[in-house]
Design a protein around this motif. Sequence first.
Motif, short mmCIF file in Angstrom:
data_model
loop_
_atom_site.label_atom_id
_atom_site.label_comp_id
_atom_site.label_asym_id
_atom_site.label_seq_id
_atom_site.Cartn_x
_atom_site.Cartn_y
_atom_site.Cartn_z
N ASN A 184 0.89 -1.20 0.04
CA ASN A 184 -0.10 0.01 0.10
C ASN A 184 0.86 1.20 -0.04
N THR A 185 0.38 2.35 -0.45
CA THR A 185 1.10 3.59 -0.58
C THR A 185 1.22 4.15 0.94
N SER A 186 0.62 3.67 1.73
CA SER A 186 0.63 4.26 3.31
C SER A 186 2.06 3.45 3.76
N LEU A 187 2.36 2.29 3.36
CA LEU A 187 3.41 1.71 3.75
C LEU A 187 4.55 2.44 3.10
N ILE A 188 4.68 2.78 1.95
CA ILE A 188 5.89 3.65 1.20
C ILE A 188 5.92 4.92 2.00
N ARG A 189 4.74 5.69 2.45
CA ARG A 189 4.91 7.02 3.20
C ARG A 189 5.63 6.78 4.52
N GLU A 205 10.43 6.76 8.48
CA GLU A 205 11.30 6.10 9.34
C GLU A 205 12.60 6.09 8.86
N PHE A 206 12.86 5.80 7.58
CA PHE A 206 14.34 5.83 7.06
C PHE A 206 14.79 7.14 6.44
N ASN A 207 15.98 7.57 6.72
CA ASN A 207 16.13 8.95 6.28
C ASN A 207 17.03 8.89 4.90
N ILE A 208 17.19 7.72 4.64
CA ILE A 208 17.95 7.38 3.13
C ILE A 208 16.91 7.58 1.78
N ILE A 209 15.54 7.77 2.24
CA ILE A 209 14.70 8.06 1.39
C ILE A 209 14.20 9.53 1.35
N LYS A 210 14.59 10.31 0.33
CA LYS A 210 14.24 11.59 0.36
C LYS A 210 13.52 11.90 -0.96
N PRO A 211 12.13 11.80 -1.07
CA PRO A 211 11.52 12.07 -2.22
C PRO A 211 11.20 13.57 -2.43
N HIS A 212 11.52 13.95 -3.82
CA HIS A 212 11.09 15.31 -4.39
C HIS A 212 9.43 15.53 -4.06
N LYS A 213 9.22 16.77 -3.78
CA LYS A 213 7.60 17.01 -3.77
C LYS A 213 7.52 18.12 -4.74
N ASN A 214 6.38 18.05 -5.69
CA ASN A 214 5.89 19.04 -6.82
C ASN A 214 5.12 20.03 -5.72
N LYS A 215 4.53 21.01 -6.61
CA LYS A 215 3.74 22.19 -6.14
C LYS A 215 2.63 21.63 -5.37
N LYS A 216 2.08 20.50 -5.84
CA LYS A 216 0.76 19.88 -5.30
C LYS A 216 1.23 19.11 -3.80
N PRO A 262 15.52 7.07 -9.01
CA PRO A 262 15.72 5.73 -8.95
C PRO A 262 16.52 5.36 -7.81
N GLN A 263 17.23 6.21 -7.25
CA GLN A 263 18.11 5.95 -6.12
C GLN A 263 17.26 5.64 -4.96
N ASP A 264 15.98 6.30 -4.67
CA ASP A 264 15.18 6.10 -3.71
C ASP A 264 14.51 4.60 -4.15
N VAL A 265 14.14 4.30 -5.17
CA VAL A 265 13.50 2.98 -5.49
C VAL A 265 14.48 1.93 -5.17
N GLU A 266 15.96 1.94 -5.31
CA GLU A 266 16.95 1.07 -4.98
C GLU A 266 16.93 0.91 -3.57
N ASN A 267 16.82 2.14 -2.65
CA ASN A 267 16.81 2.20 -1.24
C ASN A 267 15.44 1.38 -0.93
N PHE A 268 14.35 1.61 -1.38
CA PHE A 268 13.22 0.84 -1.03
C PHE A 268 13.45 -0.72 -1.48
#
Length: 111
Positions: free
Chosen positions: A25-30, A35-46, A53-59
């Motif tokens: 679920n997307t809630s687990l991704i959030r 919980e893990f500081n190695i995942i740092k997604p970018h956020k758009n204006k919304k 791809p590096q975040d996906v590798e960390n996942f």
Amino acid sequence: MPYKEPVIEKLYYTIGEVAKMFNVNTSLIRFWEKEFNIIKPHKNKKGNRLFTPQDVENFHLIYHLVKEKGMTLKGAEKKLKENKEDTIENFEVVKRLKDIKEMLIDIKEGM
């Protein structure tokens, strides 16, 4: 000479695409993002999360430690902090072995 479709690597993945990759679920991704500081997604204006791809590798690494090896979140976080390189190397070996196993199964079924 036949036309070859160019392989296009995505720069960003949405949270839905990442959740679908891991069948979670997307809630687990959030949750893992918090919980893990190695995942740092970018956020758009919304405010939508866009994962590199590096975040996906960390996942992949987190999924392997938590879901496949059965580690706790604290244990996985500690392992990633203490020796991330060894953890990544071990994960790559496991991934290659799974690929080899899959290939051998395909060969066996083809006989």
